[in-house]
Enzyme design. Sequence first.
Site, PDB file in Angstrom:
ATOM      1  N   ASP A 149      -1.095 -17.990   3.665  1.00 49.95           N
ATOM      2  CA  ASP A 149      -2.094 -18.765   2.916  1.00 49.95           C
ATOM      3  C   ASP A 149      -2.613 -19.919   3.783  1.00 49.95           C
ATOM      4  OD1 ASP A 149       0.467 -19.777   2.745  1.00 49.95           O
ATOM      5  OD2 ASP A 149       0.348 -20.339   0.629  1.00 49.95           O
ATOM      6  N   ASP A 194     -10.570  -9.274   7.288  1.00 47.55           N
ATOM      7  CA  ASP A 194     -11.906  -9.328   6.687  1.00 47.55           C
ATOM      8  C   ASP A 194     -12.421 -10.762   6.633  1.00 47.55           C
ATOM      9  OD1 ASP A 194     -11.917  -6.562   6.184  1.00 47.55           O
ATOM     10  OD2 ASP A 194     -12.956  -6.858   4.275  1.00 47.55           O
ATOM     11  N   TYR A 215       0.815  -1.211   0.000  1.00 48.31           N
ATOM     12  CA  TYR A 215       0.000   0.000   0.000  1.00 48.31           C
ATOM     13  C   TYR A 215       0.853   1.268   0.000  1.00 48.31           C
ATOM     14  CZ  TYR A 215      -4.105  -2.905   0.872  1.00 48.31           C
ATOM     15  OH  TYR A 215      -5.104  -3.831   0.762  1.00 48.31           O
ATOM     16  N   LYS A 254       4.830 -14.504   4.268  1.00 47.20           N
ATOM     17  CA  LYS A 254       5.078 -15.356   3.105  1.00 47.20           C
ATOM     18  C   LYS A 254       6.566 -15.222   2.759  1.00 47.20           C
ATOM     19  CE  LYS A 254       3.210 -17.995  -0.082  1.00 47.20           C
ATOM     20  NZ  LYS A 254       2.529 -19.270   0.147  1.00 47.20           N
ATOM     21  N   ASP A 293      -5.109  -6.746   6.031  1.00 46.49           N
ATOM     22  CA  ASP A 293      -6.353  -6.233   5.477  1.00 46.49           C
ATOM     23  C   ASP A 293      -7.259  -7.393   5.067  1.00 46.49           C
ATOM     24  OD1 ASP A 293      -8.200  -4.461   4.497  1.00 46.49           O
ATOM     25  OD2 ASP A 293      -7.050  -3.879   2.725  1.00 46.49           O
TER      26      ASP A 293
END
Length: 324
Positions: A197, A225, A119, A165, A221
């Site tokens: 993951d 969610d 971001y 990751k 993020d």
Amino acid sequence: MSEEIVVIPGDGIGQEVVPAAVEVLEAVGDFDFVEADAGDHVKAETGEALPDETYELVADADATLFGAAGETAADVILPLRTAVDSFVNVRPAKAYPGVDALRPETDLVFLRENTEGVYAGHEDRLSDDLSTLTRVVTTSASERLAEFACDYVGGEGGHFQVAHKANVMRETDGRFLDAVVETAEKNGVETDAVLMDAFATHVCLDPTQFDTVVCPNLAGDVLSDLAAGLVGGLGLLPSANIGPDNALFEPVHGTAPDIAGEGIANPAATILSAAMLLDHLGYDEEAERVNSAVEAVLADGPRTPDLGGDASTEDVTAAVLEHL
Ligand code: ATP
Ligand code: MG
């Protein structure tokens, strides 16, 4: 001395749920409330969604309680997060008795890096066929997040999980993971590194494996969610943007234009955000009282229509106040 709390209802149901949360704050403490304005309706009047005045107030306040902004959300909330130099986004995902949830046993908190990652990266269009993104990861921001996480889990003897990751993004996530783990070690805090993951699968199958999850920006993020889905959706989720000197608290939901103005918005997410605000200012006991009151109302009612009831925002707020 009473702390200064800036209050920004914003647009839509923000105008309904923020005053409800202010009533709750007034019931448990002695604060100086300063009302400020931002959002679509301000843009319509003045041409600018976020007045300089509001920005300055937030930057100078001890804490801010924010509702929601509609179309102008990005123009409002992104600068406001910068105003508090927010380096961590705290997002609890907790299921409550009495509320339908896919995974009623879920009770975890995401500590999401809030300043860098993809971001904060640069996107470039290099040709008709090729676009690239540069990702930013610094040791200093990763360490700052990890120091916060160590405090959050109670310091020495605590533990948290790190989603990453680093097996693929060896340089960026590798740096993130190393900095977080080393900082935790220095503080006597244990960490479990989890591939992000795999985390997505495991949290769905058995969320009780996790309690405090430290994540890079994008992963935090998305994964928070995902966890929101496990606990029954948007109406109940609070969040905090914490900076070194002050902080901004907001419900995860937006302006809910479909129900705005009807007086039936669920104030729980914003009241729970106010509880996080209390906790952040050191009013642990008051925060606990507010959390318990919300929990009791969610369990016994009254409930707003999003939770299957027919109560109004006011009814629910009055019930929370009574439980206090
Ligand atoms: P925005 O662009 O401001 O995010 P949105 O249309 O995406 O608006 P959200 O606020 O994100 O709306 O809400 C999504 C759905 O969840 C809507 O149907 C809304 O009514 C419902 N919802 C969100 N928050 C609440 C709440 N506090 N009480 C009741 N329902 C809610
Ligand atoms: Mg939305």
